[in-house]
Design a protein around this motif. Sequence first.
Motif, PDB file in Angstrom:
ATOM      1  N   UNK A  45      64.713   6.665  33.044  1.00  0.00           N
ATOM      2  CA  UNK A  45      63.656   7.680  32.683  1.00  0.00           C
ATOM      3  C   UNK A  45      63.852   8.636  31.594  1.00  0.00           C
ATOM      4  N   UNK A  46      62.368   9.308  30.552  1.00  0.00           N
ATOM      5  CA  UNK A  46      63.117  10.462  30.788  1.00  0.00           C
ATOM      6  C   UNK A  46      63.336  11.729  30.728  1.00  0.00           C
ATOM      7  N   UNK A  47      62.527  11.810  31.901  1.00  0.00           N
ATOM      8  CA  UNK A  47      62.558  12.971  32.864  1.00  0.00           C
ATOM      9  C   UNK A  47      63.646  12.836  33.861  1.00  0.00           C
ATOM     10  N   UNK A  48      64.722  11.653  33.834  1.00  0.00           N
ATOM     11  CA  UNK A  48      66.419  11.886  34.315  1.00  0.00           C
ATOM     12  C   UNK A  48      66.888  12.453  32.995  1.00  0.00           C
ATOM     13  N   UNK A  49      66.661  12.036  31.900  1.00  0.00           N
ATOM     14  CA  UNK A  49      67.351  12.728  31.051  1.00  0.00           C
ATOM     15  C   UNK A  49      67.396  14.172  30.962  1.00  0.00           C
ATOM     16  N   UNK A  50      66.148  14.382  31.036  1.00  0.00           N
ATOM     17  CA  UNK A  50      65.756  15.800  30.983  1.00  0.00           C
ATOM     18  C   UNK A  50      66.819  16.663  32.058  1.00  0.00           C
ATOM     19  N   UNK A  51      66.882  16.233  32.865  1.00  0.00           N
ATOM     20  CA  UNK A  51      67.760  16.852  33.694  1.00  0.00           C
ATOM     21  C   UNK A  51      69.350  16.458  33.890  1.00  0.00           C
ATOM     22  N   UNK A 109      56.319  17.795  27.963  1.00  0.00           N
ATOM     23  CA  UNK A 109      54.948  18.394  28.701  1.00  0.00           C
ATOM     24  C   UNK A 109      53.864  16.516  28.624  1.00  0.00           C
ATOM     25  N   UNK A 110      54.170  15.629  28.665  1.00  0.00           N
ATOM     26  CA  UNK A 110      52.696  14.618  28.007  1.00  0.00           C
ATOM     27  C   UNK A 110      53.910  13.612  29.657  1.00  0.00           C
ATOM     28  N   UNK A 111      53.582  13.754  31.068  1.00  0.00           N
ATOM     29  CA  UNK A 111      53.832  13.205  32.276  1.00  0.00           C
ATOM     30  C   UNK A 111      54.070  11.560  31.715  1.00  0.00           C
ATOM     31  N   UNK A 112      53.184  10.956  30.891  1.00  0.00           N
ATOM     32  CA  UNK A 112      52.901  10.132  30.512  1.00  0.00           C
ATOM     33  C   UNK A 112      54.505   9.208  29.916  1.00  0.00           C
ATOM     34  N   UNK A 113      54.780  10.216  28.811  1.00  0.00           N
ATOM     35  CA  UNK A 113      56.284  10.480  28.251  1.00  0.00           C
ATOM     36  C   UNK A 113      57.165  10.609  28.549  1.00  0.00           C
ATOM     37  N   UNK A 114      57.159  11.256  30.032  1.00  0.00           N
ATOM     38  CA  UNK A 114      58.400  11.429  30.248  1.00  0.00           C
ATOM     39  C   UNK A 114      59.282  10.339  31.382  1.00  0.00           C
ATOM     40  N   UNK A 119      61.439  21.206  23.622  1.00  0.00           N
ATOM     41  CA  UNK A 119      60.171  20.453  23.033  1.00  0.00           C
ATOM     42  C   UNK A 119      60.239  18.643  22.642  1.00  0.00           C
ATOM     43  N   UNK A 120      60.413  17.819  23.882  1.00  0.00           N
ATOM     44  CA  UNK A 120      60.258  16.453  23.154  1.00  0.00           C
ATOM     45  C   UNK A 120      58.899  15.957  23.324  1.00  0.00           C
ATOM     46  N   UNK A 121      58.091  15.515  22.481  1.00  0.00           N
ATOM     47  CA  UNK A 121      56.993  14.746  21.870  1.00  0.00           C
ATOM     48  C   UNK A 121      57.329  13.532  21.264  1.00  0.00           C
ATOM     49  N   UNK A 122      56.007  12.612  21.128  1.00  0.00           N
ATOM     50  CA  UNK A 122      56.095  11.400  20.465  1.00  0.00           C
ATOM     51  C   UNK A 122      55.895  11.841  19.233  1.00  0.00           C
ATOM     52  N   UNK A 123      56.046  11.340  18.511  1.00  0.00           N
ATOM     53  CA  UNK A 123      57.037  10.930  16.962  1.00  0.00           C
ATOM     54  C   UNK A 123      55.417  10.329  17.170  1.00  0.00           C
TER      55      UNK A 123
END
Length: 340
Positions: free
Chosen positions: A274-280, A293-298, A335-339
């Motif tokens: 998951x992108x959340x794990x990648x952030x860690x 910020x977007x939980x669905x994206x994370x 901060x990462x967001x969808x393009x």
Amino acid sequence: MKPEISKEMVFHYFEGRATAFQKELIEGWARESVNFEQFFVWLQEWENKNLQYASDVEVGIARHRNRMNDQNRNSANPSSQPGEVAGRNRFLRSIHTSWLVAASLLIVMLAAGLLFKDLIRYQTYTTDYGEIRRLQLPDGSKVVLNANSSLRVPRFGFGADTREVHLRGEANFAVEHTPSHQRFVVKTEKNFNVEVLGTEFNVYARPLANARVVLNKGKILLNYQKDHQIQKLLMKPGDLVTVDARGRAEQQKTANPQKYSAWKVHRFVFEKTSLKEVCALFKESFGLQVSIPDNNLAQLTISGSFTAINAEELLDILTEDSGLTYSRQKDGSVIIRASP
């Protein structure tokens, strides 16, 4: 020609019996890197032969109070002159103050001695964010220390008296087998340790995540604590065991155990991560705070193998391949967001 520094001369230095000339010679000799290890070997030998005095503060206070009471009873004797009593009281107050100062200094010295003793007994290897360090231990074992990690190794007797090391963070071990079949033990702060004879394995023991041990070759015994009891788990090649904060262990097989140590060559392998794990991972390895910020994206996952030397390279690769974008904030975080 410089006078030879002998063990006897250094022992005199530790005892405070060295002459001013000898003291200057020894301190100059000890500052040279080639003599640093020998100095600590002799210091440990001297300490073992000359155990330091540890004061019993309570006994000392009780003894001092008894002396004070005796003096007070004597001061009540009418035969004493007023001037003599006043002088005696001043003398007693002086002794009391001096004793308190001495006791305080002794306590401080003992505490400092305990801290300094750890520095003498152990060599600590550390890595900064983004740094990977390769080590060869005195027994021939090889260690690759991942970023933001530390390994503590005994300075004396390693490979003879003990092969016990302390890990914080992540490291890959290739342990050398010894003729005496001496065990190699990796201890962690995560309530588990690993015992081996000769093998290759990866240990992940970060503070904020579940611990993980992956075995590449040989056999290892995993000791972990569950419900205040020590549990033992024998691992074979290809085994992956995760241990959570409550001591619950989960064992499974992995077809490619080497991917868990791909970080040794700056390669990052993700399998439905998951992108959340990648952030860690960015926080652990590079000290970079990355948020989504977007939980669905994370919760979205990525798979693939990526080679990157630093955080900037890995960010660029991951966002470009995933159709994402990132922006840096004034405080240095990302901060990462969808393009759009």
